[in-house]
Write a protein that holds these residues in place. Structure first.
Motif, short mmCIF file in Angstrom:
data_model
loop_
_atom_site.label_atom_id
_atom_site.label_comp_id
_atom_site.label_asym_id
_atom_site.label_seq_id
_atom_site.Cartn_x
_atom_site.Cartn_y
_atom_site.Cartn_z
N HIS A 199 8.75 1.85 11.72
CA HIS A 199 8.60 2.37 13.03
C HIS A 199 7.66 1.40 13.91
N ASP A 200 7.28 0.38 13.54
CA ASP A 200 6.45 -0.48 14.15
C ASP A 200 5.10 -0.09 14.73
N PHE A 201 4.56 0.66 14.06
CA PHE A 201 3.42 1.29 13.95
C PHE A 201 2.32 0.24 13.29
N GLU A 202 1.68 -0.76 14.06
CA GLU A 202 0.90 -1.82 13.49
C GLU A 202 -0.51 -1.16 13.11
N VAL A 203 -0.47 -1.17 11.72
CA VAL A 203 -1.72 -0.73 11.06
C VAL A 203 -2.10 -1.84 10.18
N ASP A 204 -3.26 -1.74 9.71
CA ASP A 204 -3.91 -2.90 8.61
C ASP A 204 -3.10 -2.46 7.54
N PRO A 205 -2.41 -3.67 7.00
CA PRO A 205 -1.37 -3.33 6.04
C PRO A 205 -1.88 -3.16 4.52
N VAL A 206 -3.02 -3.68 4.33
CA VAL A 206 -3.57 -3.68 3.08
C VAL A 206 -4.19 -2.21 2.79
N PRO A 207 -5.16 -1.59 3.32
CA PRO A 207 -5.69 -0.42 2.87
C PRO A 207 -4.75 0.78 2.44
N PHE B 120 -7.78 9.03 -10.21
CA PHE B 120 -7.10 10.12 -9.36
C PHE B 120 -7.17 9.79 -7.81
N THR B 121 -6.35 10.21 -6.94
CA THR B 121 -6.66 9.90 -5.58
C THR B 121 -5.58 11.29 -4.95
N LYS B 122 -6.70 11.68 -3.87
CA LYS B 122 -6.53 12.97 -3.38
C LYS B 122 -6.01 12.87 -2.01
N ALA B 123 -5.61 11.78 -1.32
CA ALA B 123 -5.13 11.46 0.03
C ALA B 123 -4.36 10.30 0.17
N LEU B 124 -3.64 10.14 1.29
CA LEU B 124 -3.12 8.89 1.70
C LEU B 124 -3.78 8.69 3.04
N TRP B 125 -3.74 7.41 3.46
CA TRP B 125 -4.63 7.08 4.56
C TRP B 125 -3.95 5.73 5.20
N ILE B 126 -4.26 5.46 6.41
CA ILE B 126 -3.89 4.39 7.23
C ILE B 126 -5.24 3.91 8.01
N ASP B 127 -5.14 2.55 8.35
CA ASP B 127 -6.50 2.08 9.10
C ASP B 127 -5.80 1.55 10.26
N GLU C 243 3.09 3.16 -1.06
CA GLU C 243 4.00 2.23 -0.31
C GLU C 243 4.99 2.82 0.50
N SER C 244 5.38 4.05 0.32
CA SER C 244 6.46 4.44 1.43
C SER C 244 5.88 4.95 2.70
N LEU C 245 4.47 5.29 2.47
CA LEU C 245 4.01 5.42 3.92
C LEU C 245 3.66 3.92 4.70
N LYS C 246 3.43 3.00 3.92
CA LYS C 246 3.10 1.62 4.43
C LYS C 246 4.59 1.13 4.96
N GLN C 247 5.68 1.30 4.38
CA GLN C 247 6.89 1.01 4.81
C GLN C 247 7.43 1.75 5.93
N ALA C 248 6.83 3.23 5.98
CA ALA C 248 7.14 3.50 7.31
C ALA C 248 6.56 3.25 8.53
#
Length: 171
Positions: free
Chosen positions: A123-131, A47-54, A114-119
């Motif tokens: 919207h050209d928000f440069e985050v580390d794509p892998v995490p 299970f996972t209880k969060a979404l995140w970006i780095d 995956e939807s967060l990653k695509q967003a």
């Protein structure tokens, strides 16, 4: 060599992270729970209880400073209308979390991630794509020290709790 351990409670995890940090170890925690101990792979995520970006900040990174990274995050939040996340200064960048009200199994979590990653891409928000879409990811816990520069990992903003449906409707 890296050591992995499993804990029954968040309190036990926090105590172990503090202990590990006191010995100047490079300390991380897994953001998901796992079916079998000692197997930190996506195929073993329970299970996972969060979404995140780095958000990487610094020389040779998408944002030269954490201030620039925060400004880009704010722009992303305004454009997407995503709700307020928890923001952690990871020592050299930012970890941004949307805490969920309940744990999700991989088949529900993965499409949302995956939807967060695509967003971010849209919207050209440069985050580390892998995490972002890696449910077996490890991140730095608040209260420890990032040995790359010796900076403390601190919570900049406590996050609200969100339903998966709310985030899914936006993403």
């Amino acid at each position: 060599p890296p050591q992995q351990a499993s804990f029954g409670t968040v309190e036990e995890l926090a105590t172990n992270c503090q202990r590990s940090d006191s010995f100047k170890n490079n300390t991380y925690y897994a953001v998901s729970s796992f079916k079998a101990k000692g197997n930190r792979k996506q195929t073993n995520v329970a299970f996972t209880k969060a979404l995140w970006i780095d958000v990487d900040c610094g020389k040779d990174k998408p944002y030269l400073s954490k201030k620039e990274g925060l400004a880009a995050l704010l722009k992303f939040l305004l454009v997407t209308k995503l709700p307020s996340p928890m923001i952690v200064d990871s020592g050299n960048g930012l970890h941004v979390y949307w805490i969920l009200d309940k744990e999700l199994p991989p088949e529900e979590w993965q499409p949302l991630a995956e939807s967060l990653k695509q967003a971010c891409v849209t919207h050209d928000f440069e985050v580390d794509p892998v995490p972002t879409a890696d449910s077996a990811r490890v991140l730095r816990p608040a209260g420890t020290t990032n040995p790359k520069g010796g900076n403390k990992v601190v919570v900049l903003r406590e996050g609200d709790i969100h339903t998966a449906q709310t985030l899914q409707n936006i993403l």
